[in-house]
Scaffold this motif. Structure first.
Motif, PDB file in Angstrom:
ATOM      1  N   MET A 173      16.651  22.035   4.494  1.00  0.00           N
ATOM      2  CA  MET A 173      16.006  21.039   3.641  1.00  0.00           C
ATOM      3  C   MET A 173      16.997  20.589   2.557  1.00  0.00           C
ATOM      4  SD  MET A 173      12.372  21.307   1.593  1.00  0.00           S
ATOM      5  CE  MET A 173      11.504  21.770   3.077  1.00  0.00           C
ATOM      6  N   SER A 174      17.002  19.325   2.284  1.00  0.00           N
ATOM      7  CA  SER A 174      17.960  18.781   1.327  1.00  0.00           C
ATOM      8  C   SER A 174      17.482  18.977  -0.101  1.00  0.00           C
ATOM      9  CB  SER A 174      18.152  17.284   1.587  1.00  0.00           C
ATOM     10  OG  SER A 174      17.028  16.544   1.149  1.00  0.00           O
ATOM     11  N   ASP A 175      18.425  18.940  -1.031  1.00  0.00           N
ATOM     12  CA  ASP A 175      18.064  19.044  -2.443  1.00  0.00           C
ATOM     13  C   ASP A 175      17.173  17.872  -2.858  1.00  0.00           C
ATOM     14  OD1 ASP A 175      19.524  21.381  -2.700  1.00  0.00           O
ATOM     15  OD2 ASP A 175      21.301  20.374  -3.492  1.00  0.00           O
ATOM     16  N   LEU A 176      17.493  16.671  -2.371  1.00  0.00           N
ATOM     17  CA  LEU A 176      16.670  15.510  -2.712  1.00  0.00           C
ATOM     18  C   LEU A 176      15.250  15.689  -2.207  1.00  0.00           C
ATOM     19  CD1 LEU A 176      19.109  12.525  -1.995  1.00  0.00           C
ATOM     20  CD2 LEU A 176      18.305  13.314  -4.232  1.00  0.00           C
ATOM     21  N   PHE A 177      15.099  16.173  -0.982  1.00  0.00           N
ATOM     22  CA  PHE A 177      13.753  16.363  -0.456  1.00  0.00           C
ATOM     23  C   PHE A 177      13.039  17.489  -1.179  1.00  0.00           C
ATOM     24  CE2 PHE A 177      10.559  17.767   2.686  1.00  0.00           C
ATOM     25  CZ  PHE A 177       9.863  16.564   2.800  1.00  0.00           C
ATOM     26  N   ASP A 178      13.777  18.520  -1.543  1.00  0.00           N
ATOM     27  CA  ASP A 178      13.185  19.609  -2.328  1.00  0.00           C
ATOM     28  C   ASP A 178      12.517  19.068  -3.591  1.00  0.00           C
ATOM     29  OD1 ASP A 178      13.850  21.641  -0.631  1.00  0.00           O
ATOM     30  OD2 ASP A 178      15.636  22.267  -1.735  1.00  0.00           O
ATOM     31  N   ALA A 179      13.077  18.013  -4.165  1.00  0.00           N
ATOM     32  CA  ALA A 179      12.571  17.480  -5.429  1.00  0.00           C
ATOM     33  C   ALA A 179      11.184  16.869  -5.291  1.00  0.00           C
ATOM     34  CB  ALA A 179      13.544  16.427  -5.976  1.00  0.00           C
ATOM     35  N   VAL A 180      10.783  16.497  -4.066  1.00  0.00           N
ATOM     36  CA  VAL A 180       9.463  15.884  -3.877  1.00  0.00           C
ATOM     37  C   VAL A 180       8.585  16.686  -2.923  1.00  0.00           C
ATOM     38  CG1 VAL A 180      10.346  13.579  -4.351  1.00  0.00           C
ATOM     39  CG2 VAL A 180      10.270  14.381  -1.984  1.00  0.00           C
ATOM     40  N   ALA A 181       9.145  17.662  -2.238  1.00  0.00           N
ATOM     41  CA  ALA A 181       8.425  18.349  -1.158  1.00  0.00           C
ATOM     42  C   ALA A 181       7.143  19.017  -1.629  1.00  0.00           C
ATOM     43  CB  ALA A 181       9.340  19.385  -0.500  1.00  0.00           C
ATOM     44  N   ASP A 182       7.174  19.629  -2.805  1.00  0.00           N
ATOM     45  CA  ASP A 182       6.032  20.425  -3.255  1.00  0.00           C
ATOM     46  C   ASP A 182       5.058  19.649  -4.134  1.00  0.00           C
ATOM     47  OD1 ASP A 182       6.978  22.663  -1.903  1.00  0.00           O
ATOM     48  OD2 ASP A 182       8.178  23.320  -3.614  1.00  0.00           O
ATOM     49  N   LEU A 183       5.229  18.331  -4.235  1.00  0.00           N
ATOM     50  CA  LEU A 183       4.294  17.551  -5.044  1.00  0.00           C
ATOM     51  C   LEU A 183       2.895  17.626  -4.443  1.00  0.00           C
ATOM     52  CD1 LEU A 183       6.334  14.283  -5.771  1.00  0.00           C
ATOM     53  CD2 LEU A 183       5.813  16.144  -7.376  1.00  0.00           C
ATOM     54  N   PRO A 184       1.871  18.003  -5.229  1.00  0.00           N
ATOM     55  CA  PRO A 184       0.505  17.984  -4.702  1.00  0.00           C
ATOM     56  C   PRO A 184       0.091  16.555  -4.350  1.00  0.00           C
ATOM     57  CG  PRO A 184       0.639  19.265  -6.739  1.00  0.00           C
ATOM     58  CD  PRO A 184       1.934  18.530  -6.611  1.00  0.00           C
ATOM     59  N   LEU A 185      -0.655  16.414  -3.269  1.00  0.00           N
ATOM     60  CA  LEU A 185      -1.072  15.110  -2.771  1.00  0.00           C
ATOM     61  C   LEU A 185      -2.520  15.192  -2.314  1.00  0.00           C
ATOM     62  CD1 LEU A 185      -0.538  12.208  -1.630  1.00  0.00           C
ATOM     63  CD2 LEU A 185       0.335  13.313   0.441  1.00  0.00           C
ATOM     64  N   SER A 186      -3.352  14.320  -2.870  1.00  0.00           N
ATOM     65  CA  SER A 186      -4.767  14.273  -2.497  1.00  0.00           C
ATOM     66  C   SER A 186      -5.078  12.898  -1.923  1.00  0.00           C
ATOM     67  CB  SER A 186      -5.645  14.544  -3.728  1.00  0.00           C
ATOM     68  OG  SER A 186      -7.016  14.399  -3.411  1.00  0.00           O
ATOM     69  N   ILE A 187      -5.529  12.857  -0.675  1.00  0.00           N
ATOM     70  CA  ILE A 187      -5.864  11.592  -0.020  1.00  0.00           C
ATOM     71  C   ILE A 187      -7.368  11.563   0.253  1.00  0.00           C
ATOM     72  CG2 ILE A 187      -5.483  10.097   1.985  1.00  0.00           C
ATOM     73  CD1 ILE A 187      -2.731  11.362   2.280  1.00  0.00           C
ATOM     74  N   GLU A 188      -8.005  10.502  -0.233  1.00  0.00           N
ATOM     75  CA  GLU A 188      -9.443  10.344  -0.038  1.00  0.00           C
ATOM     76  C   GLU A 188      -9.777   9.230   0.944  1.00  0.00           C
ATOM     77  OE1 GLU A 188     -10.869   9.663  -3.969  1.00  0.00           O
ATOM     78  OE2 GLU A 188     -10.131  11.591  -4.735  1.00  0.00           O
ATOM     79  N   SER A 189      -8.961   8.167   0.988  1.00  0.00           N
ATOM     80  CA  SER A 189      -9.272   7.039   1.858  1.00  0.00           C
ATOM     81  C   SER A 189      -8.000   6.305   2.248  1.00  0.00           C
ATOM     82  CB  SER A 189     -10.237   6.061   1.171  1.00  0.00           C
ATOM     83  OG  SER A 189      -9.637   5.488   0.018  1.00  0.00           O
ATOM     84  N   THR A 190      -8.103   5.509   3.315  1.00  0.00           N
ATOM     85  CA  THR A 190      -6.975   4.760   3.855  1.00  0.00           C
ATOM     86  C   THR A 190      -7.410   3.338   4.152  1.00  0.00           C
ATOM     87  OG1 THR A 190      -6.200   6.781   4.941  1.00  0.00           O
ATOM     88  CG2 THR A 190      -5.195   4.716   5.644  1.00  0.00           C
ATOM     89  N   ASP A 191      -6.533   2.378   3.864  1.00  0.00           N
ATOM     90  CA  ASP A 191      -6.814   0.980   4.175  1.00  0.00           C
ATOM     91  C   ASP A 191      -5.520   0.326   4.656  1.00  0.00           C
ATOM     92  OD1 ASP A 191      -8.204  -1.344   4.478  1.00  0.00           O
ATOM     93  OD2 ASP A 191      -8.489  -1.749   2.341  1.00  0.00           O
ATOM     94  N   ARG A 192      -5.637  -0.887   5.202  1.00  0.00           N
ATOM     95  CA  ARG A 192      -4.462  -1.617   5.682  1.00  0.00           C
ATOM     96  C   ARG A 192      -4.630  -3.100   5.372  1.00  0.00           C
ATOM     97  NH1 ARG A 192      -5.600   1.559  10.559  1.00  0.00           N
ATOM     98  NH2 ARG A 192      -6.560  -0.272  11.483  1.00  0.00           N
ATOM     99  N   THR A 193      -3.519  -3.776   5.113  1.00  0.00           N
ATOM    100  CA  THR A 193      -3.519  -5.229   4.980  1.00  0.00           C
ATOM    101  C   THR A 193      -2.357  -5.776   5.797  1.00  0.00           C
ATOM    102  OG1 THR A 193      -2.187  -5.101   2.951  1.00  0.00           O
ATOM    103  CG2 THR A 193      -4.579  -5.284   2.692  1.00  0.00           C
ATOM    104  N   ARG A 194      -2.509  -7.003   6.262  1.00  0.00           N
ATOM    105  CA  ARG A 194      -1.509  -7.635   7.133  1.00  0.00           C
ATOM    106  C   ARG A 194      -0.981  -8.895   6.466  1.00  0.00           C
ATOM    107  NH1 ARG A 194      -1.985  -9.074  13.541  1.00  0.00           N
ATOM    108  NH2 ARG A 194      -0.773 -11.017  13.536  1.00  0.00           N
ATOM    109  N   ARG A 195       0.313  -9.165   6.691  1.00  0.00           N
ATOM    110  CA  ARG A 195       0.943 -10.382   6.195  1.00  0.00           C
ATOM    111  C   ARG A 195       1.700 -11.065   7.330  1.00  0.00           C
ATOM    112  NH1 ARG A 195       1.601  -7.030   1.581  1.00  0.00           N
ATOM    113  NH2 ARG A 195       0.998  -8.032  -0.387  1.00  0.00           N
ATOM    114  N   ASP A 196       1.748 -12.411   7.280  1.00  0.00           N
ATOM    115  CA  ASP A 196       2.531 -13.218   8.218  1.00  0.00           C
ATOM    116  C   ASP A 196       3.275 -14.276   7.417  1.00  0.00           C
ATOM    117  OD1 ASP A 196       1.287 -12.474  11.088  1.00  0.00           O
ATOM    118  OD2 ASP A 196      -0.341 -12.625   9.640  1.00  0.00           O
ATOM    119  N   ARG A 197       4.540 -14.529   7.818  1.00  0.00           N
ATOM    120  CA  ARG A 197       5.332 -15.497   7.063  1.00  0.00           C
ATOM    121  C   ARG A 197       6.448 -16.073   7.934  1.00  0.00           C
ATOM    122  NH1 ARG A 197       8.100 -14.057   1.195  1.00  0.00           N
ATOM    123  NH2 ARG A 197       8.926 -16.120   0.696  1.00  0.00           N
ATOM    124  N   ASP A 198       6.684 -17.382   7.825  1.00  0.00           N
ATOM    125  CA  ASP A 198       7.839 -17.998   8.476  1.00  0.00           C
ATOM    126  C   ASP A 198       9.116 -17.519   7.811  1.00  0.00           C
ATOM    127  OD1 ASP A 198       6.334 -19.527  10.266  1.00  0.00           O
ATOM    128  OD2 ASP A 198       6.153 -21.198   8.875  1.00  0.00           O
TER     129      ASP A 198
END
Length: 350
Positions: free
Chosen positions: A1-26
Motif C-alpha cells: 500500500m502506498s503512503d498516499l493511499f495510506d493517507a485516505v485508506a482509513d477514513l470512515p465512510l457512511s453511504i445512505e443513498s446513491t443517485d446518477r445524472t447524465r450529461r450530453d454535449r457537442d
C-alpha cells in the motif's frame, strides 16, 4: 500500500443513498460526448464522481439499470475492496473493457469525495500537498481535411495557448510546417496503441519521421513501435510518453523502455490506490507527469484538475477548462496557468 493511499485508506465512510445524472454535449472533435455522474450521499454530505466511458451505449444501458445499493458503513479502503465484488455493468457488458475502469473510478472518486467531506478534510490536507497554479494545454484535432484553422482561431483569442495535437496520416507537409511554425505544440499524440476506437491510428514511419524532425522539442505520446518505426526513436526515447496502456505500476514497467514521461488519466487506473501507487513510482524515479482529460462534462474535470494541481502542476496538462472543447472558440475563457485552487473540502476545485 502506498503512503498516499495510506493517507485516505482509513477514513470512515457512511453511504445512505446513491443517485446518477447524465450529461450530453457537442465537442470540437465532432462527436456528442455523454457522461454519467454518480452521487453518493450520507451524513448530510454528497460525493460525486464522473463516468467517462466513451460509448453512449454504456450510458444508455446504465440509465435502464436500478440504483446501486452501496449503503453501509465502511472505511474508504474497505469500500474500495467491496467494489471488487460489485458488477457495475448489471444490464450488459461494456462496449469496451476499458470502460470497467472508467466506471470504477467514477464510483471510487465519488466515495473519496464523500469520505473527505464527512471527515471535514480536503484531499490537499489528507495527502499533505499544497495546490499549485496549474499549467494546461489545449487538446484538439485539425479537422478533415486537416488545417490549422482551429489553432489559428484559438491563438488569435488566446495568444499564449499551448497545444496537444493528434496527428493523422492526412497531415500534409504544409500542415506539419504550419503547426510547427506556431511554436505552441507541446505534445503530439500518435494514438498508435488504440484498438477498436474511432481514433485508431496505424503506425506510419513516414509520418513519424516528419513529426520528429518538425517538432524537435515536443513530447511524443503513444507511438506504435514496429520494426519500421522503432528505429526512428533511437536516441529519442526521452521524448516518448505513454497514455493508453497505463493503468498502474505493472503496466508502466511493461513498456519497451523505462519511460521519462507519463500521461496520468485517473479514470484509466480504476482505483485510487493504483493511481497513487503509480504517482509515487514515478516521483521516485523522476519521471515527468502530466494530466490527461477525456472530455469530462461535469465534476470529473474538477477532479483531474485538482489531482494535477497537487501532483504535477508544471506539466503540459491536458486538462484545459471545458470551454476549450466547444466547437467554436468562446470569449472569456480562463488562461493557463489556472490559479491554484483553495480545495477547502473533498475533491473540490474552488
Amino acid at each position: 500500500m502506498s503512503d498516499l493511499f495510506d493517507a485516505v485508506a482509513d477514513l470512515p465512510l457512511s453511504i445512505e443513498s446513491t443517485d446518477r445524472t447524465r450529461r450530453d454535449r457537442d465537442t470540437s472533435s465532432g462527436f456528442v460526448r455523454t457522461t454519467t455522474t454518480f452521487h453518493l450521499s450520507g451524513a448530510g454530505h454528497t460525493g460525486r464522481g464522473e463516468d467517462v466511458a466513451y460509448d453512449t451505449e454504456d450510458h444508455d444501458a446504465l440509465a435502464d439499470a436500478p440504483a446501486f445499493d452501496f449503503a453501509g458503513e465502511y472505511t474508504f479502503a474497505s469500500f474500495s475492496a467491496h467494489l471488487d465484488d460489485i458488477d457495475l455493468f448489471p444490464t450488459k457488458p461494456p462496449e469496451r473493457e476499458t470502460a470497467r475502469h472508467y466506471r470504477r473510478w467514477a464510483v471510487e472518486s465519488a466515495a473519496l469525495d464523500l469520505a473527505l467531506r464527512q471527515n471535514a478534510l480536503s484531499l490537499a490536507e489528507a495527502v499533505d500537498r499544497d495546490p499549485a497554479p496549474l499549467r494546461f494545454v489545449v487538446s484538439t484535432r485539425l479537422g478533415d481535411p486537416p488545417t490549422t484553422d482551429r489553432l489559428d482561431a484559438i491563438l488569435d483569442a488566446y495568444p499564449d495557448t499551448e497545444f496537444k495535437l493528434d496527428p493523422t496520416a492526412e497531415w500534409t507537409d504544409e500542415v506539419v510546417e504550419a503547426a510547427a511554425a506556431t511554436d505552441a505544440v507541446r505534445i503530439l499524440d500518435l494514438k498508435g496503441l488504440y484498438e477498436g476506437t474511432q481514433v485508431d491510428t496505424e503506425p506510419d514511419p513516414n509520418l513519424y519521421g516528419r513529426l520528429l524532425d518538425a517538432f524537435p522539442e515536443a513530447v511524443i505520446e503513444d507511438p506504435g513501435l514496429t520494426s519500421e518505426t522503432r528505429p526512428l526513436f533511437d536516441g529519442e526515447e526521452g521524448r516518448v510518453s505513454w497514455d493508453y496502456p497505463i493503468t498502474g505500476v505493472e503496466s508502466v514497467e511493461a513498456r519497451p523502455f523505462e519511460p521519462e514521461w507519463l500521461n496520468i488519466k485517473p479514470s484509466r487506473f480504476g482505483t485510487v490506490e493504483s493511481l497513487f501507487e503509480t504517482i509515487e513510482w514515478a516521483e521516485a524515479r523522476d519521471v515527468s507527469l502530466y494530466g490527461g482529460g477525456q472530455f469530462e462534462l461535469g465534476v470529473g474535470r474538477d477532479h483531474i484538475q485538482l489531482l494535477a494541481s497537487l501532483f504535477y502542476p508544471d506539466g503540459p496538462n491536458d486538462v484545459a477548462p471545458a470551454g476549450y472543447n466547444d466547437p467554436d472558440v468562446q470569449p472569456g475563457l480562463p488562461k493557463s496557468p489556472l490559479d491554484a485552487p483553495e480545495n477547502s473540502i473533498g475533491l473540490s476545485w474552488e
